[in-house]
Design an enzyme around this catalytic site. Structure first.
Site, PDB file in Angstrom:
ATOM      1  N   ASP A   1       2.652  12.888  15.075  1.00  0.00           N
ATOM      2  CA  ASP A   1       2.889  12.953  13.628  1.00  0.00           C
ATOM      3  C   ASP A   1       1.579  13.183  12.874  1.00  0.00           C
ATOM      4  O   ASP A   1       1.255  12.461  11.940  1.00  0.00           O
ATOM      5  CB  ASP A   1       3.588  11.681  13.150  1.00  0.00           C
TER       6      ASP A   1
ATOM      7  N   GLY B   1       7.606   4.046   3.247  1.00  0.00           N
ATOM      8  CA  GLY B   1       8.094   5.284   3.853  1.00  0.00           C
ATOM      9  C   GLY B   1       9.382   5.039   4.577  1.00  0.00           C
ATOM     10  O   GLY B   1       9.878   3.918   4.620  1.00  0.00           O
TER      11      GLY B   1
ATOM     12  N   LYS C   1       1.877  -2.873   8.876  1.00  0.00           N
ATOM     13  CA  LYS C   1       3.037  -2.004   8.700  1.00  0.00           C
ATOM     14  C   LYS C   1       4.268  -2.727   9.233  1.00  0.00           C
ATOM     15  O   LYS C   1       4.272  -3.189  10.368  1.00  0.00           O
ATOM     16  CB  LYS C   1       2.790  -0.715   9.480  1.00  0.00           C
TER      17      LYS C   1
ATOM     18  N   PHE D   1       9.922   4.815   7.551  1.00  0.00           N
ATOM     19  CA  PHE D   1       9.827   3.942   8.700  1.00  0.00           C
ATOM     20  C   PHE D   1       9.429   2.518   8.343  1.00  0.00           C
ATOM     21  O   PHE D   1       9.364   1.665   9.191  1.00  0.00           O
ATOM     22  CB  PHE D   1       8.835   4.512   9.709  1.00  0.00           C
ATOM     23  N   GLY D   2       9.118   2.252   7.111  1.00  0.00           N
ATOM     24  CA  GLY D   2       8.768   0.886   6.772  1.00  0.00           C
ATOM     25  C   GLY D   2       7.783   0.802   5.617  1.00  0.00           C
ATOM     26  O   GLY D   2       7.499   1.779   4.939  1.00  0.00           O
ATOM     27  N   ARG D   3       7.278  -0.413   5.411  1.00  0.00           N
ATOM     28  CA  ARG D   3       6.337  -0.650   4.319  1.00  0.00           C
ATOM     29  C   ARG D   3       4.986  -1.032   4.893  1.00  0.00           C
ATOM     30  O   ARG D   3       4.912  -1.606   5.963  1.00  0.00           O
ATOM     31  CB  ARG D   3       6.828  -1.815   3.464  1.00  0.00           C
TER      32      ARG D   3
ATOM     33  N   LEU E   1       0.822  -1.211   0.000  1.00  0.00           N
ATOM     34  CA  LEU E   1       0.000   0.000   0.000  1.00  0.00           C
ATOM     35  C   LEU E   1       0.851   1.254   0.000  1.00  0.00           C
ATOM     36  O   LEU E   1       0.468   2.287  -0.525  1.00  0.00           O
ATOM     37  CB  LEU E   1      -0.893   0.030   1.242  1.00  0.00           C
TER      38      LEU E   1
END
Ligand SMILES: *[C@@H]1O[C@H](CO)[C@@H](O)[C@H](O)[C@H]1NC(C)=O
Ligand SMILES: *[C@@H]1O[C@H](CO)[C@@H](O)[C@H](O)[C@H]1NC(C)=O
Ligand SMILES: *[C@@H]1O[C@H](CO)[C@@H](O)[C@H](O)[C@H]1NC(C)=O
Ligand SMILES: *[C@@H]1O[C@H](CO)[C@@H](O)[C@H](O)[C@H]1NC(C)=O
Ligand SMILES: *[C@@H]1O[C@H](CO)[C@@H](O)[C@H](O)[C@H]1NC(C)=O
Ligand SMILES: *[C@@H]1O[C@H](CO)[C@@H](O)[C@H](O)[C@H]1NC(C)=O
Length: 687
Positions: free
Chosen positions: A488, A369, A390, A371-373, A366
């Site tokens: 965030d 970023g 995530k 910080f991860g997928r 999806l």
């Protein structure tokens, strides 16, 4: 290794030779044992001769200088009056070894500069070469070729795997994705800098043509004929005419464990070919242990099973290894005793694996970023719940218990404007967070993707989203058993459910603290443009810092523009426009409603638009005490209290300047802002 007399002799010879050559504007290091490099920071020469510019300590720098400075301008008499800087060529062999497969940082650089004292340079994105004050200043007189493994939008980086030519600062004059052109086919082949593979880079400057060429290649292959970068740069005014310059290598680390090694280096002036490196004699990299996140399937395949064995044995071996792999690797999890209490929130890795088609990038991904997928999946029967999973790289073991406790805690949050976090799973170096899947994706995909596959959000939908997020945030701040700071808030972290109702998602950064307790000062994380200015000096997150981000979010949604707009005129901030400054300017001028998204073509109530925009301004007031609480915000939105006016004394606050001067701001901030491109945005349900 035992030193044999012969190798002592040859070592001495090499030393003498390099000294001798040094005086002639040439040097060669085949390994650095015995070399008299000037080392600084965490740079060390390891016993086998590898130059380790960095070890795995975070946020540090390391550099190495050839000890003798060189003159890059000939005396005018000798040079027939020419002012051109001398040609030079250099090459070095390097490897970047990370603990994670997907992230490393920050990179290394070859450079020429006026001083061998880099004590004032910053680590992280500044590569140990520059600092936030002097970056880009022509008085630096530094030329560098950066090998950069982090995308820093503030320097206009093209990606997180590139080579760039820099003069006096880190905004490259030219940059290309790391790779090389095939001599035969001319085809471009990507190289992954953080792969740990040994690579070689060549830098050639033609002083008369005033052209820099940079060529990159795998170390085992011959030098590619076509350079990766060929760019016109005149180094004559950059390199000092009067004084000698130092040539060196510099590197720095950010948050991720990364070692930057240099195995050999040579240099020549005046267009002479660089002294060749003795590849066989270069120090070797240590064998690579399995890295976090490495695809064990392909490693197993590489190790292989002897090919000549009979088919039957092969089949049996394959069966066994499949079983072993399945049993021990494919579904391997990390589970510790203390996790018992979080049982209900713990997912089985195997279920998540199957739910996401084996974390299939083609069909289930999806979003990606810093910080991860994030993958979409369907949990197995009986639940068949649609989820977003995530995957976050997580190296450190310490803090894990607290983190999991927070996850479990956040997992109990229930509010119609908060994305439910269903639970988590842990593997070695990886943390998986499982959220409810939000079918309509992120709000920012609607704000900025309109015209494509998404219709434009109406004004009424925008106000509803703002109100929804406000009520979700009020719940987090005041109405739950603990105070939850989201940390965030931004349009890409607001997701739309099946009913197009906005929900606050992605608690990856959320920080929980018990009611009444003092919020801890923490590392500053978040996204540029949404970070409250006081964070730069106090690093203390509070409900007011969330309110600031909420204010930026309100302006973003109402105006349909990002809080920091890159390259849109308004040049007083180096090509960056601060949305809040602009709206404030219009507000003082009395026409704030005109800043609302022009694509709406006026399809909104001007008075309501003005009120919402003013609310955004009041929330993102530079002084925390001047910001309302979320409860007040909801009262304003519901008409239970009159909407406040930004005070006439409220002036353009140049958050940006404050940010830029905040030396040592965590590099996450700089490395993973959502700002212009959105490439580094992590969001669930984003397409
Ligand atoms: C890295 O080098 C620095 C400076 O030499 C040293 O203080 C630190 O302990 C080293 N870190 C590791 C993990 O070896
Ligand atoms: C040096 O300068 C003289 C006169 O200025 C010119 O005739 C000569 O060609 C130059 N030589 C070189 C090598 O550029
Ligand atoms: C390097 O420069 C800093 C100031 O930037 C100075 O304090 C320090 O003494 C210098 N170190 C050396 C070895 O000259
Ligand atoms: C550039 O650096 C010099 C010397 O450090 C300083 O005087 C000057 O103000 C700086 N210029 C800018 C634009 O920061
Ligand atoms: C090479 O990298 C670029 C930029 O990351 C990417 O767009 C491209 O698809 C890659 N090419 C290959 C063959 O992997
Ligand atoms: C740089 O590359 C160009 C194009 O390949 C080539 O023509 C030129 O000679 C090269 N210059 C140097 C200094 O290597």
């Amino acid at each position: 290794m035992q030193l044999k007399p012969a190798s002592v002799v040859s070592a001495v010879l090499v030393l003498l030779l390099s000294d001798f050559l040094g005086s002639d504007g040439q040097f060669v290091y085949n390994g650095f044992s015995g070399a008299q490099l000037d080392l600084d920071g965490m740079a060390v020469v390891e016993p086998d001769g590898k130059l380790a510019l960095t070890n795995i300590s975070s946020q540090m720098k390391g550099s190495a200088f050839h000890p003798a400075p060189l003159r890059f301008h000939e005396p005018a008499t000798k040079n027939n009056g020419s002012t051109a800087a001398r040609s030079f060529s250099t090459t070095f062999v390097f490897a970047i070894v990370t603990d994670f497969v997907t992230v490393g940082g920050n990179g290394l650089a070859f450079f020429i500069g006026p001083s061998n004292n880099l004590s004032s340079a910053s680590p992280s994105q500044f590569l140990g070469l520059f600092n936030p004050q002097n970056n880009g200043n022509a008085s630096n007189r530094v030329f560098a070729v950066e090998i950069d493994t982090i995308l820093n939008p503030e320097f206009g980086d093209i990606d997180s795997n590139h080579v760039g030519v820099d003069v006096n600062g880190l905004s490259s004059l030219a940059a290309k994705t790391a790779g090389c052109f095939s001599d035969d086919t001319g085809e471009f082949k990507n190289l992954t800098l953080i792969s740990g593979d040994v690579m070689q880079i060549w830098v050639d400057y033609d002083g008369l043509a005033r052209v820099i060429n940079v060529t990159l290649g795998p170390v085992e292959a011959p030098r590619p004929k076509r350079p990766l970068i060929s760019v016109a740069v005149d180094l004559s005014p950059v390199l000092s005419e009067a004084a000698e310059s130092y040539v060196g290598l510099s590197s720095s680390t950010g948050p991720f464990h990364t070692r930057h090694y240099v195995l050999g280096w040579s240099f020549a002036l005046d267009g002479a070919p660089v002294p060749p490196l003795d590849y066989a004699g270069l120090p070797k990299l240590p064998p690579r242990p399995g890295r976090v996140g490495e695809d064990r399937r392909s490693r197993l395949r590489e190790v292989g099973i002897p090919v000549i064995t009979p088919i039957l044995a092969l089949a049996v071996a394959a069966g066994v290894s499949f079983f072993v792999w399945r049993r021990f690797f494919r579904y391997a999890e990390v589970r510790e005793d203390w996790e018992g209490e979080f049982g209900p929130h713990r997912f089985v890795y195997k279920d998540l694996f199957h739910a996401t088609g084996g974390f299939d990038d083609a069909k289930h991904l999806l979003g990606v970023g810093g910080f991860g997928r994030v993958y979409k999946g369907v949990l197995p029967a009986p639940s068949r719940t649609e989820v977003a999973v995530k995957v976050v790289s997580h190296g450190a073991k310490q803090g894990m218990k607290q983190f999991v406790a927070e996850v479990a805690s956040i997992g109990r949050l229930r509010h119609r404007h908060v994305v439910p976090l269903l639970g988590y799973c842990r593997r070695k170096g990886e943390l998986l967070l499982v959220y409810d899947y939000m079918p309509n994706g992120s709000l920012d995909s609607w704000l900025y993707g309109a015209g494509g596959d998404r219709p434009l959000l109406s004004w009424a939908q925008r106000v509803a989203a703002i109100r929804g997020v406000a009520s979700g945030l009020l719940y987090l701040h005041e109405d739950w058993e603990k105070v939850v700071l989201h940390r965030d808030i931004k349009a890409s972290n607001v997701l739309l459910d099946a009913d197009m109702s906005a929900r606050l998602g992605d608690f990856g950064l959320a920080k929980l603290y018990d009611r009444g307790a003092d919020p801890q000062t923490t590392r500053v994380v978040g996204t540029m443009g949404y970070l409250a200015p006081e964070l730069a000096c106090t690093r203390r997150v509070s409900p007011a810092t969330d309110v600031f981000a909420f204010g930026s979010f309100v302006l973003e949604v109402a105006c349909g523009r990002r809080p920091v707009d890159h390259g849109h005129g308004h040049d007083d901030n180096g090509g960056r426009m601060l949305l809040a400054d602009w709206v404030l300017e219009r507000c003082h001028a009395g026409d704030v409603a005109e800043t609302a998204d022009p694509r709406l073509e006026g399809a909104y109530d001007a008075e309501e638009a003005a009120a919402v925009l003013r609310l955004g301004l009041v929330c993102s007031h530079p002084a925390p005490a001047a910001r309302p609480t979320m409860r007040q915000v909801l009262q304003y939105l519901d008409g239970d209290a009159p909407m406040p006016e930004p005070a006439p004394t409220y002036r353009s606050f140049t958050t940006q300047a404050m940010m830029q001067n905040a030396d040592g701001f965590d590099s996450y901030v700089a490395s993973y802002p959502l700002s212009s491109v959105g490439a580094s945005v992590l969001s669930i349900g984003r397409r």
